[in-house]
Design a protein around this motif. Sequence first.
Motif, PDB file in Angstrom:
ATOM      1  N   GLN A 191       0.825  -1.218   0.000  1.00  0.00           N
ATOM      2  CA  GLN A 191       0.000   0.000   0.000  1.00  0.00           C
ATOM      3  C   GLN A 191       0.854   1.261   0.000  1.00  0.00           C
ATOM      4  OE1 GLN A 191       0.616  -2.003   2.512  1.00  0.00           O
ATOM      5  NE2 GLN A 191       0.803  -0.878   4.438  1.00  0.00           N
ATOM      6  N   ALA A 192       2.123   1.154   0.389  1.00  0.00           N
ATOM      7  CA  ALA A 192       3.007   2.325   0.435  1.00  0.00           C
ATOM      8  C   ALA A 192       4.266   2.097  -0.413  1.00  0.00           C
ATOM      9  CB  ALA A 192       3.397   2.633   1.874  1.00  0.00           C
ATOM     10  N   LYS A 215       6.556  -3.985  -8.450  1.00  0.00           N
ATOM     11  CA  LYS A 215       6.433  -2.537  -8.705  1.00  0.00           C
ATOM     12  C   LYS A 215       7.472  -1.732  -7.925  1.00  0.00           C
ATOM     13  CE  LYS A 215       3.632   1.524  -8.918  1.00  0.00           C
ATOM     14  NZ  LYS A 215       2.389   2.223  -8.997  1.00  0.00           N
ATOM     15  N   ALA A 264      10.191   2.488  -2.182  1.00  0.00           N
ATOM     16  CA  ALA A 264      10.102   3.865  -2.717  1.00  0.00           C
ATOM     17  C   ALA A 264      10.700   4.892  -1.771  1.00  0.00           C
ATOM     18  CB  ALA A 264       8.647   4.204  -3.027  1.00  0.00           C
ATOM     19  N   ALA A 279      12.496   6.108   2.247  1.00  0.00           N
ATOM     20  CA  ALA A 279      12.062   6.223   3.637  1.00  0.00           C
ATOM     21  C   ALA A 279      10.618   6.720   3.624  1.00  0.00           C
ATOM     22  CB  ALA A 279      12.963   7.209   4.364  1.00  0.00           C
ATOM     23  N   ASP A 280       9.903   6.428   4.708  1.00  0.00           N
ATOM     24  CA  ASP A 280       8.478   6.789   4.745  1.00  0.00           C
ATOM     25  C   ASP A 280       8.332   8.300   4.960  1.00  0.00           C
ATOM     26  OD1 ASP A 280       5.769   7.254   5.528  1.00  0.00           O
ATOM     27  OD2 ASP A 280       5.585   5.097   5.878  1.00  0.00           O
ATOM     28  N   ILE A 281       7.962   8.977   3.887  1.00  0.00           N
ATOM     29  CA  ILE A 281       7.886  10.448   3.927  1.00  0.00           C
ATOM     30  C   ILE A 281       6.827  10.900   4.936  1.00  0.00           C
ATOM     31  CG2 ILE A 281       7.395  12.525   2.553  1.00  0.00           C
ATOM     32  CD1 ILE A 281       8.293  10.807   0.057  1.00  0.00           C
ATOM     33  N   LYS A 282       5.722  10.157   4.982  1.00  0.00           N
ATOM     34  CA  LYS A 282       4.621  10.583   5.871  1.00  0.00           C
ATOM     35  C   LYS A 282       5.032  10.453   7.347  1.00  0.00           C
ATOM     36  CE  LYS A 282       1.419   9.211   2.291  1.00  0.00           C
ATOM     37  NZ  LYS A 282       0.613   8.104   1.760  1.00  0.00           N
ATOM     38  N   GLY A 288      15.803   6.019   0.288  1.00  0.00           N
ATOM     39  CA  GLY A 288      16.242   4.951   1.197  1.00  0.00           C
ATOM     40  C   GLY A 288      16.189   3.575   0.558  1.00  0.00           C
ATOM     41  N   GLU A 292      19.331   3.306  -1.255  1.00  0.00           N
ATOM     42  CA  GLU A 292      20.390   3.212  -0.242  1.00  0.00           C
ATOM     43  C   GLU A 292      20.413   1.825   0.401  1.00  0.00           C
ATOM     44  OE1 GLU A 292      18.774   6.879   1.378  1.00  0.00           O
ATOM     45  OE2 GLU A 292      20.771   7.743   1.400  1.00  0.00           O
ATOM     46  N   GLY A 348      20.099  10.456   3.318  1.00  0.00           N
ATOM     47  CA  GLY A 348      20.474  10.403   4.733  1.00  0.00           C
ATOM     48  C   GLY A 348      20.842   9.009   5.204  1.00  0.00           C
TER      49      GLY A 348
END
Length: 259
Positions: free
Chosen positions: A25-26, A61, A65, A67-70, A110, A113, A141
């Motif tokens: 989902q993310a 897919k 994508a 690190a979790d931006i949210k 990330g 990375e 980072g």
Amino acid sequence: MAQQFENILVEHRGRVGLVTLNRPQALNALNKATMEEVVAAVTAMDADPAVGAVVITGSEKAFAAGADIKEMSSKGYVDMYAEDWFREWESLTRLRIPVVAAVSGFALGGGCELAMMCDIIIAGDNAKFGQPEINLGVIPGMGGSQRLTHAVGKAKAMDMVLTGRMMDAAEAERAGLVSRVVPAASVVEEAVKAAEVIASKSKPAAMLAKEAVNAAFELGLTQGVLFERRMFHSLFATEDQKEGMAAFSEKRQPEFKHR
Ligand SMILES: CC(C)=CC(=O)SCCNC(=O)CCNC(=O)[C@H](O)C(C)(C)COP(=O)(O)OP(=O)(O)OC[C@H]1O[C@@H](n2cnc3c(N)ncnc32)[C@H](O)[C@@H]1OP(=O)(O)O
């Protein structure tokens, strides 16, 4: 049989440990919980004598994508610094057994990375690598500015880190970021096959081979060559060296005991 955690799947295929990021989902964005699960799984595999190599993968897919931006968007400097965000990922670079990243789809921020912390990257032909943090008003980072530059050189690293553009699998292979490109549908299978080959070698030799190659990033040539020679000497204390060389003379396959 895969063991399901909140954000990852863990399975063992013979001597190969397979960790699959599983936050579809993310697009497998790497939140703290995912990171903790990955680190715990691969640390356990690293300590397991029955595991000779590890594969980390995502979905077709997205490998990940980023690190979790949210999760981090509302943080302030003091939070990021005090909590020392991303420090935990460093433990992946201290793993002693070889780790293969099987990358399909997006490997961004990330995610790129994480792939670069692995020892070998096998990419599906749909893979897209990038360090798009600049689009978010930040910079890499988790080591991207350093490992990408080591992998592809200043010209391409600057291009990617400053523009945030993505590199496709063919360009990533030409640039030296990935070891092989395979059809996306078979990327996990190919990565597991490569890991099986590695896991079939003498484990002490494979671990020291990894340590010696990584030393090239930390040491000058004279010290690096000396380090390699001492590691080479040390392998003559193993049963596997006796077995490997005896098997050659006897024209048979070696049966390594990983001792
Ligand atoms: C390590 C450090 C220091 C920093 C970082 O890694 S920062 C993150 C760097 N990565 C990015 O900036 C990539 C962000 N994602 C995208 O640009 C796009 O999602 C895409 C190009 C990878 C794919 O686009 P697509 O249109 O196919 O899919 P979306 O609808 O955009 O995404 C689906 C779903 O996933 C959520 N998502 C994607 N990436 C992240 C992320 N990095 N963090 C949190 N969530 C992410 C996206 O919001 C969407 O969910 P919702 O529909 O619920 O919003």
